[in-house]
Design a protein around this motif. Sequence first.
Motif, PDB file in Angstrom:
ATOM      1  N   ALA A  51      -5.474  -2.358   3.738  1.00 52.79           N
ATOM      2  CA  ALA A  51      -4.474  -2.853   3.162  1.00 52.79           C
ATOM      3  C   ALA A  51      -4.935  -3.875   1.943  1.00 52.79           C
ATOM      4  CB  ALA A  51      -3.463  -3.653   4.020  1.00 52.79           C
ATOM      5  N   SER A  52      -6.106  -4.338   2.268  1.00 50.41           N
ATOM      6  CA  SER A  52      -6.680  -5.020   1.217  1.00 50.41           C
ATOM      7  C   SER A  52      -6.959  -4.526  -0.187  1.00 50.41           C
ATOM      8  CB  SER A  52      -8.006  -5.792   1.553  1.00 50.41           C
ATOM      9  OG  SER A  52      -8.996  -4.791   1.525  1.00 50.41           O
ATOM     10  N   GLY A  53      -7.106  -3.057  -0.260  1.00 45.44           N
ATOM     11  CA  GLY A  53      -7.179  -2.403  -1.139  1.00 45.44           C
ATOM     12  C   GLY A  53      -8.779  -2.352  -1.766  1.00 45.44           C
ATOM     13  N   SER A  54      -9.651  -2.976  -1.141  1.00 42.16           N
ATOM     14  CA  SER A  54     -11.070  -2.775  -1.204  1.00 42.16           C
ATOM     15  C   SER A  54     -11.915  -2.684   0.210  1.00 42.16           C
ATOM     16  CB  SER A  54     -11.595  -4.268  -1.922  1.00 42.16           C
ATOM     17  OG  SER A  54     -10.646  -4.230  -3.167  1.00 42.16           O
ATOM     18  N   PRO A  55     -11.482  -1.612   0.789  1.00 43.42           N
ATOM     19  CA  PRO A  55     -12.179  -1.383   2.049  1.00 43.42           C
ATOM     20  C   PRO A  55     -13.678  -1.380   1.900  1.00 43.42           C
ATOM     21  CG  PRO A  55     -11.111   0.594   1.519  1.00 43.42           C
ATOM     22  CD  PRO A  55     -10.690  -0.395   0.372  1.00 43.42           C
ATOM     23  N   ASP A  69      -2.126   5.118  -3.065  1.00 38.06           N
ATOM     24  CA  ASP A  69      -3.328   4.620  -2.986  1.00 38.06           C
ATOM     25  C   ASP A  69      -4.353   5.444  -1.993  1.00 38.06           C
ATOM     26  OD1 ASP A  69      -3.057   2.176  -4.614  1.00 38.06           O
ATOM     27  OD2 ASP A  69      -1.508   1.636  -3.045  1.00 38.06           O
ATOM     28  N   THR A  92       0.983  -1.143   0.074  1.00 36.69           N
ATOM     29  CA  THR A  92      -0.083  -0.055   0.091  1.00 36.69           C
ATOM     30  C   THR A  92       0.795   1.086   0.057  1.00 36.69           C
ATOM     31  OG1 THR A  92      -1.548  -1.047   1.342  1.00 36.69           O
ATOM     32  CG2 THR A  92      -1.911   1.075   1.209  1.00 36.69           C
ATOM     33  N   TRP A  99      -6.915  -1.411   9.699  1.00 44.09           N
ATOM     34  CA  TRP A  99      -5.854  -1.466   8.764  1.00 44.09           C
ATOM     35  C   TRP A  99      -5.602  -2.504   7.773  1.00 44.09           C
ATOM     36  CZ3 TRP A  99      -3.044   1.167   5.515  1.00 44.09           C
ATOM     37  CH2 TRP A  99      -2.208   0.413   5.096  1.00 44.09           C
ATOM     38  N   PRO A 100      -6.159  -3.892   8.220  1.00 45.21           N
ATOM     39  CA  PRO A 100      -6.249  -4.858   7.048  1.00 45.21           C
ATOM     40  C   PRO A 100      -7.334  -4.616   6.067  1.00 45.21           C
ATOM     41  CG  PRO A 100      -5.912  -5.639   9.534  1.00 45.21           C
ATOM     42  CD  PRO A 100      -6.134  -4.465   9.542  1.00 45.21           C
ATOM     43  N   LEU A 101      -8.219  -3.958   6.255  1.00 45.71           N
ATOM     44  CA  LEU A 101      -9.302  -3.618   5.518  1.00 45.71           C
ATOM     45  C   LEU A 101      -8.813  -2.746   4.226  1.00 45.71           C
ATOM     46  CD1 LEU A 101     -12.354  -3.254   7.666  1.00 45.71           C
ATOM     47  CD2 LEU A 101     -11.575  -5.382   6.443  1.00 45.71           C
TER      48      LEU A 101
END
Length: 258
Positions: free
Chosen positions: A179-183, A76, A2, A175-177
């Motif tokens: 980092a996935s690129g599709s929160p 991003d 990211t 944060w993991p949401l």
Amino acid sequence: MTRLAFAGDRQPAVDCLSILLDAGVKPEALMISGPERATHGEILREMSGLPSDRVLVGRQFREPAGIELLTSLNLDYILGVHFPYIVPDSVLEIPRIGVLNLHPALLPHNRGWHTPTWAILEETPIGATLHFMDSGLDTGDIVARAEIEIRPEDTAHALYARILELEVELFREAWPLLASGSPPRQTQSPDEGSNHNRAELASDSIRRLDLEASVPVRETLRTLRALTTNDVEEAAYFEVDGRRYRVQVTITPESGEA
């Protein structure tokens, strides 16, 4: 990996940047408050390890050179944590996914300023929200929220301290949401919630205590709690012989079972 620019101030910004660095994410650029407003700007600068040409101070982020820099970084996100400036459309459009803000309220309740004060005064839900920014004030899509209980002993100052801690924990979980690129994105309804600006609390109708008024104790106590912040100038007041007296309260629950 990211790519983001980090914009912030205050202790929650320090804690959130630490979460990112622990996750192996180093900002591509840093946006910090100008010296007239900053409290943690230099700490963030040192933590980021970025060269001076990647650090935008004050309103530099919205000037042509700042916009050019941010555009060149293929971002991003831009992530804002207690960043005290309005972000114009010219900057909102730069990141591929969007500009995010960590807000000390449970949106759509209490958009704007003095969120703990209004939550106590109006008895509305309170918490923390991570949301996308748009051209409105705290009206963008919600990524994640967390609610906190308003306790009988809470003043605005005490409640705000707990909200700041909640903001950091919310960001850690969200944060993991990101980092996935599709929160996830939950649209806010413009007809829901509430909005408050800085000037509203300056009203005598809120701050002035009438010593001759017949008012329920619950209502007076709610006002005193809501106006007890870290700034005595924001407190409720009464007047005697033309002199003004500010009132702040401390409430201590007894030990033992409720």
